[in-house]
Write a protein that holds these residues in place. Sequence first.
Motif, short mmCIF file in Angstrom:
data_model
loop_
_atom_site.label_atom_id
_atom_site.label_comp_id
_atom_site.label_asym_id
_atom_site.label_seq_id
_atom_site.Cartn_x
_atom_site.Cartn_y
_atom_site.Cartn_z
N ASN A 87 -94.94 -9.30 -42.44
CA ASN A 87 -94.05 -8.08 -42.57
C ASN A 87 -92.93 -7.96 -42.18
OD1 ASN A 87 -94.97 -5.12 -44.07
ND2 ASN A 87 -94.26 -4.75 -42.02
N ASP A 88 -92.43 -7.72 -41.14
CA ASP A 88 -91.30 -8.42 -40.73
C ASP A 88 -90.59 -9.04 -41.32
OD1 ASP A 88 -91.83 -6.34 -38.29
OD2 ASP A 88 -91.48 -7.91 -37.43
N GLU A 89 -90.72 -10.63 -42.27
CA GLU A 89 -89.56 -10.60 -42.82
C GLU A 89 -89.91 -10.06 -43.68
OE1 GLU A 89 -90.11 -15.22 -42.39
OE2 GLU A 89 -91.78 -15.09 -43.65
N PHE A 90 -91.18 -9.86 -44.20
CA PHE A 90 -90.74 -8.62 -46.01
C PHE A 90 -89.64 -7.54 -45.92
CE2 PHE A 90 -91.64 -4.88 -48.56
CZ PHE A 90 -92.53 -6.00 -50.00
N VAL A 101 -90.19 -14.00 -53.76
CA VAL A 101 -91.62 -15.50 -54.61
C VAL A 101 -92.80 -14.55 -53.97
CG1 VAL A 101 -92.97 -17.62 -55.00
CG2 VAL A 101 -90.41 -17.09 -55.42
N VAL A 102 -93.76 -13.88 -54.85
CA VAL A 102 -95.10 -14.46 -54.52
C VAL A 102 -96.15 -15.39 -54.75
CG1 VAL A 102 -97.27 -12.49 -53.96
CG2 VAL A 102 -94.75 -11.33 -54.44
N HIS A 103 -96.81 -16.13 -54.12
CA HIS A 103 -97.08 -16.86 -54.30
C HIS A 103 -98.63 -17.05 -54.20
CE1 HIS A 103 -97.70 -19.53 -51.05
NE2 HIS A 103 -96.25 -19.09 -50.48
N ASN A 104 -99.55 -15.82 -53.22
CA ASN A 104 -100.55 -15.94 -52.66
C ASN A 104 -100.79 -14.62 -52.32
OD1 ASN A 104 -99.85 -15.27 -50.26
ND2 ASN A 104 -101.00 -17.26 -49.42
N GLN A 105 -102.38 -14.26 -52.49
CA GLN A 105 -102.77 -13.46 -52.20
C GLN A 105 -102.59 -12.44 -50.75
OE1 GLN A 105 -104.67 -11.23 -54.07
NE2 GLN A 105 -105.44 -12.50 -55.59
N GLN A 109 -100.28 -8.89 -50.82
CA GLN A 109 -100.80 -8.18 -49.58
C GLN A 109 -100.05 -6.90 -48.78
OE1 GLN A 109 -104.08 -6.97 -49.78
NE2 GLN A 109 -103.77 -5.38 -48.24
N ILE A 110 -98.79 -7.94 -48.44
CA ILE A 110 -98.04 -6.94 -47.76
C ILE A 110 -97.25 -6.73 -47.95
CG2 ILE A 110 -95.48 -7.94 -46.41
CD1 ILE A 110 -97.36 -9.80 -45.14
N ASN A 114 -96.35 -2.05 -48.99
CA ASN A 114 -95.52 -1.50 -48.38
C ASN A 114 -95.01 -0.99 -49.82
OD1 ASN A 114 -93.50 -2.67 -45.82
ND2 ASN A 114 -94.76 -3.81 -46.50
N ASN A 115 -95.73 -1.10 -50.73
CA ASN A 115 -95.63 -0.01 -52.13
C ASN A 115 -94.28 -0.70 -52.19
OD1 ASN A 115 -96.17 1.58 -53.98
ND2 ASN A 115 -95.90 3.09 -53.30
#
Length: 353
Positions: A87-90, A101-105, A109-110, A114-115
């Motif tokens: 989450n910190d990286e997000f 990139v979002v490459h997995n569930q 989820q993160i 954060n919506n």
Amino acid sequence: MTAINSELIIDGNILRKNISYIKDKLKNKSKFMAIIKSDAYGHNIEEVVGDTKDLADGYGVVRIDEARKIRSLSDKKILLMQGIYSNDEFLEAMDLNLDIVVHNQDQFQIVKENNIFNNLWLKINTGMNRLGFEINDFMKIYNEFLSNKKFTLMTHLAASNEKNAISNQNQFKLFADLSRKMHEDVDKSIANTGCIMNFPDQSYDWVRCGIGMYGGYFKDSKIETAMTLRSPIVNIRKIKKNDKVGYDGRAIAKNDMLIATVYLGYADGLPLNIKDGTDVMINEQKAKVFGRVSMDLTTIDVTNIDDCVLGDWCEFFSKDLPISNIAKSNDLISYYLMTGIKSRVKKVYKRAN
Ligand SMILES: *Cc1c(COP(=O)(O)O)cnc(C)c1O
């Protein structure tokens, strides 16, 4: 007195020439993402950004510290190509206005928690089986969360250098079929260097070009190696027929020979398994590696080189000796050689003019 050293010289003009040449294949139909992960494949990330500002539409990195480093140099799109792992990286990625990139569930989820659904690149597995959602899993996410959001759909080819590999056609078809199910505002991206060169019609909205810029693409001789790795000769000796050179006596003289020893070894990033007979260049003539690479030294057969003296440079790759040659003749790839040069080698980046 300055100490002698081996040198890695990078020529920004060559880098720019390669990019322009590759972009010509795209006929302005796609945006150009310059891939600069791993310190721009060893070329120096900040300098490469400085030299490509007018040519690149965006940059691709893997580590968030790379993104942080170049955000202050460029306000173009910066894609975190493996996305975020916490989450910190997000939050930092959003703060730096990165694309992710979002490459997995787990990553999705993160994002969900954060919506915040801005600047996402959804990565699909079309056969590489390394990263990316299975198509059915992605469709569930798409229908529930993304059917009215702008994002980029991406995948990565497993064999883009092999024009005839059946896997390419399979991956293209899966991607095209999926693309047709997306709403109009979804951007798409498949192509790395090999794909641009072999399948320019698959370039979609964004190409992601790495090795071609640096000149490590081996199937087009118009693309030039932007790096020169060179090392000074520190000793020259005569040996007799049947004498052995180096560790384990790997190289055995078939005749009387002249052997030059150069100031570069595996601790500098020259792979240990470089074979006897590998071409190098001394005084614009081809010479050959003779004997196993040592930690700090490598031995070269200079029997047939004219006017070879101490201090002359031995080039391992350069514009005139493509990095793909040494890679191919040693069962390596140019990516590996470029990213393997160690920090004790003196790096000189020559900015484009
Ligand atoms: C490294 C990378 C590229 C660039 O590939 P090249 O073969 O160097 O052009 C493209 N896309 C992704 C996802 C990458 O990781």
